[in-house]
Design an enzyme around this catalytic site. Structure first.
Site, PDB file in Angstrom:
ATOM      1  N   LYS A 226      24.884  46.643  40.129  1.00  0.00           N
ATOM      2  CA  LYS A 226      25.814  47.205  41.114  1.00  0.00           C
ATOM      3  C   LYS A 226      26.215  48.640  40.718  1.00  0.00           C
ATOM      4  O   LYS A 226      26.297  49.536  41.562  1.00  0.00           O
ATOM      5  CB  LYS A 226      27.041  46.285  41.197  1.00  0.00           C
ATOM      6  CG  LYS A 226      28.196  46.818  41.980  1.00  0.00           C
ATOM      7  CD  LYS A 226      27.973  46.742  43.469  1.00  0.00           C
ATOM      8  CE  LYS A 226      29.110  47.457  44.172  1.00  0.00           C
ATOM      9  NZ  LYS A 226      28.966  47.531  45.585  1.00  0.00           N
ATOM     10  N   CYS A 280      33.980  53.684  45.006  1.00  0.00           N
ATOM     11  CA  CYS A 280      32.725  53.187  44.425  1.00  0.00           C
ATOM     12  C   CYS A 280      31.852  54.307  43.880  1.00  0.00           C
ATOM     13  O   CYS A 280      31.827  54.540  42.676  1.00  0.00           O
ATOM     14  CB  CYS A 280      31.972  52.379  45.466  1.00  0.00           C
ATOM     15  SG  CYS A 280      32.925  50.988  46.100  1.00  0.00           S
TER      16      CYS A 280
HETATM   17  N1  LIG Z   1      36.063  47.667  49.799  1.00  0.00           N
HETATM   18  C1  LIG Z   1      34.770  47.843  49.567  1.00  0.00           C
HETATM   19  O1  LIG Z   1      34.055  48.480  50.368  1.00  0.00           O
HETATM   20  C2  LIG Z   1      34.110  47.216  48.334  1.00  0.00           C
HETATM   21  C3  LIG Z   1      32.706  47.141  48.293  1.00  0.00           C
HETATM   22  C4  LIG Z   1      32.090  46.525  47.204  1.00  0.00           C
HETATM   23  C5  LIG Z   1      32.864  46.055  46.177  1.00  0.00           C
HETATM   24  N2  LIG Z   1      34.238  46.148  46.227  1.00  0.00           N
HETATM   25  C6  LIG Z   1      34.970  45.614  45.103  1.00  0.00           C
HETATM   26  O2  LIG Z   1      35.641  44.424  45.537  1.00  0.00           O
HETATM   27  C7  LIG Z   1      36.865  44.263  44.808  1.00  0.00           C
HETATM   28  C8  LIG Z   1      37.994  44.017  45.793  1.00  0.00           C
HETATM   29  O3  LIG Z   1      38.076  45.129  46.653  1.00  0.00           O
HETATM   30  P1  LIG Z   1      38.772  45.066  48.093  1.00  0.00           P
HETATM   31  O4  LIG Z   1      38.274  46.272  48.822  1.00  0.00           O
HETATM   32  O5  LIG Z   1      38.618  43.725  48.709  1.00  0.00           O
HETATM   33  O6  LIG Z   1      40.304  45.282  47.692  1.00  0.00           O
HETATM   34  P2  LIG Z   1      41.568  45.156  48.638  1.00  0.00           P
HETATM   35  O7  LIG Z   1      42.578  46.094  48.069  1.00  0.00           O
HETATM   36  O8  LIG Z   1      41.209  45.262  50.073  1.00  0.00           O
HETATM   37  O9  LIG Z   1      42.079  43.661  48.429  1.00  0.00           O
HETATM   38  C9  LIG Z   1      42.466  43.141  47.219  1.00  0.00           C
HETATM   39  C10 LIG Z   1      43.397  41.951  47.455  1.00  0.00           C
HETATM   40  O10 LIG Z   1      43.692  41.381  46.178  1.00  0.00           O
HETATM   41  C11 LIG Z   1      45.066  41.037  46.150  1.00  0.00           C
HETATM   42  N3  LIG Z   1      45.517  40.957  44.761  1.00  0.00           N
HETATM   43  C12 LIG Z   1      45.852  41.976  43.932  1.00  0.00           C
HETATM   44  N4  LIG Z   1      46.197  41.485  42.721  1.00  0.00           N
HETATM   45  C13 LIG Z   1      46.041  40.153  42.793  1.00  0.00           C
HETATM   46  C14 LIG Z   1      46.240  39.092  41.873  1.00  0.00           C
HETATM   47  N5  LIG Z   1      46.632  39.345  40.623  1.00  0.00           N
HETATM   48  N6  LIG Z   1      46.026  37.831  42.290  1.00  0.00           N
HETATM   49  C15 LIG Z   1      45.615  37.568  43.564  1.00  0.00           C
HETATM   50  N7  LIG Z   1      45.415  38.530  44.481  1.00  0.00           N
HETATM   51  C16 LIG Z   1      45.621  39.798  44.100  1.00  0.00           C
HETATM   52  C17 LIG Z   1      45.735  42.121  46.962  1.00  0.00           C
HETATM   53  O11 LIG Z   1      47.007  41.716  47.421  1.00  0.00           O
HETATM   54  C18 LIG Z   1      44.719  42.336  48.092  1.00  0.00           C
HETATM   55  O12 LIG Z   1      44.976  41.504  49.196  1.00  0.00           O
HETATM   56  C19 LIG Z   1      37.010  45.528  43.956  1.00  0.00           C
HETATM   57  O13 LIG Z   1      36.485  45.284  42.679  1.00  0.00           O
HETATM   58  C20 LIG Z   1      36.103  46.519  44.632  1.00  0.00           C
HETATM   59  O14 LIG Z   1      35.609  47.471  43.713  1.00  0.00           O
HETATM   60  C21 LIG Z   1      34.862  46.705  47.296  1.00  0.00           C
END
Ligand SMILES: NC(=O)c1ccc[n+]([C@@H]2O[C@H](COP(=O)([O-])OP(=O)(O)OC[C@H]3O[C@@H](n4cnc5c(N)ncnc54)[C@H](O)[C@@H]3O)[C@@H](O)[C@H]2O)c1
Length: 447
Positions: A226, A280
């Site tokens: 990734k 990212c």
């Molecule tokens: N958004 C993208 O396009 C994308 C793409 C690929 C990978 N990612 C990866 O996916 C992961 C999540 O990203 P996202 O975009 O979904 O984030 P996001 O901010 O949209 O959502 C994260 C969620 O996690 C919750 N959260 C935070 N701390 C927490 C805890 N301790 N326990 C339970 N819930 C908790 C938050 O309240 C939120 O609802 C990250 O590692 C990101 O790098 C994101």
């Protein structure tokens, strides 16, 4: 039902029959689509989030990730069917679940220094409900080696790796296309702590992903996949930017040259532009740089420097445009179109607009901004005044590729502005259409 020790075919059958429970930690832009897709394929799914509003909405069958097409229906349907529910109680969820997926934010600063608090917090909660045969999967993007750093926390359960499974299966998607990507745009990458875990996890992802699974030899190799995808993009965008700026110097239109070069199958020149933003692509290269010991990833570092310098180049193009009409930068009215880092997503991490606004203000320009996903308060936060028309504007600078900008009414705009200059930092406009209305039109790599 515990899955360690089952064949992938047995896992697939159990999945469709709803014979095991998956807890997904983090119900955000990535976690909610994943949880809904798992539920839609038959599993019992518990979504865990610290945000009570999000949990309440999900339990009411409502989707809060509005950017994701199809998710409203998927959440409603699966909550109604009793396949998906949500809670704030991560320990309770771990006790119910056989599979725990960690998809909380992996926060970093702009140089990739991790703040893994949310991941460690979730691992602590899981350790309090972990049972023999359970499998913990990280999907959140992390520097290679991070998933295995959770082992000491998970061992607080009294279990050792082998008694529980650990795997990494990176989320290979982005906001707005998550459901499509999770269910079969690309194969799923999986690395696991042992063969039994790998077999079970392959069964899980083969159930939901039509493109199948690529098993890796280790968790760390899966993490690297990734990260390298992002590094590849960053380095190639930097190459496109460097060649585009060279074209400017030599009176060549970079896009014309790139398009022709890309008809050869070994050439994949990317799109030059105002810079690389988001959580990212500009961050993952730092994972590689920060973890290098003897190796020296010079190319990766240089690519970062080039891409970070692109907002400055947009300022240079803005000044070039103003020079062509004899207007000083000081006192000119500049409208920034797009505050987010890319089109269609309200995220600001390393958005090109932010340094462009800062630098043009230092030159003494009056900066205005508009973004269809933002508010006047957002503009103010980044040092610009909100403006919804083009009256008395000298330069329009496009810094995000929102779909609304592709259909700008150039005839009407030409009647409102004071000077007709467009700097298209995202190549959203068609040059012929812009030139028809006598605009000076500059892009990265234009003549
Ligand atoms: N958004 C993208 O396009 C994308 C793409 C690929 C990978 N990612 C990866 O996916 C992961 C999540 O990203 P996202 O975009 O979904 O984030 P996001 O901010 O949209 O959502 C994260 C969620 O996690 C919750 N959260 C935070 N701390 C927490 C805890 N301790 N326990 C339970 N819930 C908790 C938050 O309240 C939120 O609802 C990250 O590692 C990101 O790098 C994101």
């Amino acid at each position: 039902m515990k899955l360690m020790g089952l064949s992938r075919e047995e896992v697939k059958r159990a999945f469709k029959n709803g014979e095991f429970t998956i807890a997904v930690y983090g119900m955000g832009k990535m976690g909610l689509p994943l949880a809904a897709v798992f539920a839609d394929h038959g599993a019992n799914v518990i979504g865990v989030d610290i945000n009570e509003r999000v949990v309440k909405m999900i339990n009411n069958g409502e989707n809060h990730v509005k950017e994701e097409p199809g998710l409203d229906e998927l959440v409603r349907k699966n909550v109604e069917a009793g396949h998906l529910r949500a809670t704030t109680d991560g320990v309770w969820a771990a006790k119910q679940a056989d599979i725990m997926v960690i998809l909380v934010p992996t926060l970093t600063d702009e140089r990739g220094n991790m703040k893994l608090g949310p991941v460690y917090d979730v691992a602590e909660k899981i350790s309090q409900g972990l049972e023999k045969g359970d499998i913990v999967i990280t999907e959140a993007t992390m520097p290679p080696g991070t998933t295995e750093s959770l082992i000491p926390i998970l061992e607080k359960s009294g279990l050792k790796p082998g008694e529980f499974g650990l795997a990494h299966a990176p989320e290979r998607t982005m906001t707005g296309t998550a459901i499509r990507d999770i269910t079969g745009q690309y194969p799923k990458i999986v690395g696991a702590s042992d063969e039994k875990t790998l077999e079970a996890v392959i069964g899980i992802y083969e159930t939901i992903n039509k493109k199948g699974v690529i098993p890796m030899s280790s968790i760390k190799a899966a993490e690297a996949v990734k990260v390298f995808e992002g590094v590849y993009r960053d380095v190639n965008i930097a190459l496109a930017n460097e060649l585009a700026m060279w074209c400017e110097e030599h009176g060549l239109d970079a896009l014309e040259v790139f398009r022709a070069a890309n008809t050869q199958p070994y050439c994949h020149l990317h799109m030059p532009g105002a810079g690389v933003g988001g959580h990212c692509i500009p961050i993952y290269p730092w994972f590689v740089i920060n973890l290098a010991k003897k190796s020296n990833p010079r190319l990766v570092k240089t690519a970062r420097e080039i891409n970070d310098s692109m907002p400055h180049h947009i300022v240079e193009l803005t000044i070039k445009g103003l020079n062509q009409v004899g207007q000083p930068v000081k006192g000119s009215n500049i409208l920034i179109l797009g505050l987010t880092f890319r089109g269609g997503v309200r995220e600001f991490m390393k958005s090109a607009a932010i340094p462009v606004i800062k630098e043009l203000k230092e030159w003494g320009a009056n900066i205005y901004a508009y973004d269809p996903l933002c508010t006047p308060e957002d503009a103010e936060r980044f040092g610009a005044e909100w403006k919804e028309d083009f009256k008395d504007i000298d330069v329009i600078v496009i810094t995000a590729d929102h779909k609304e900008f592709k259909s700008l009414n150039l005839k009407e705009i030409a009647e409102q502005v004071r000077n007709k200059i467009i700097i298209d930092g995202r190549n959203v406009l068609e040059p012929e259409k812009v030139q028809k209305h006598d605009f000076i039109y500059l892009r990265v790599g234009s003549i």
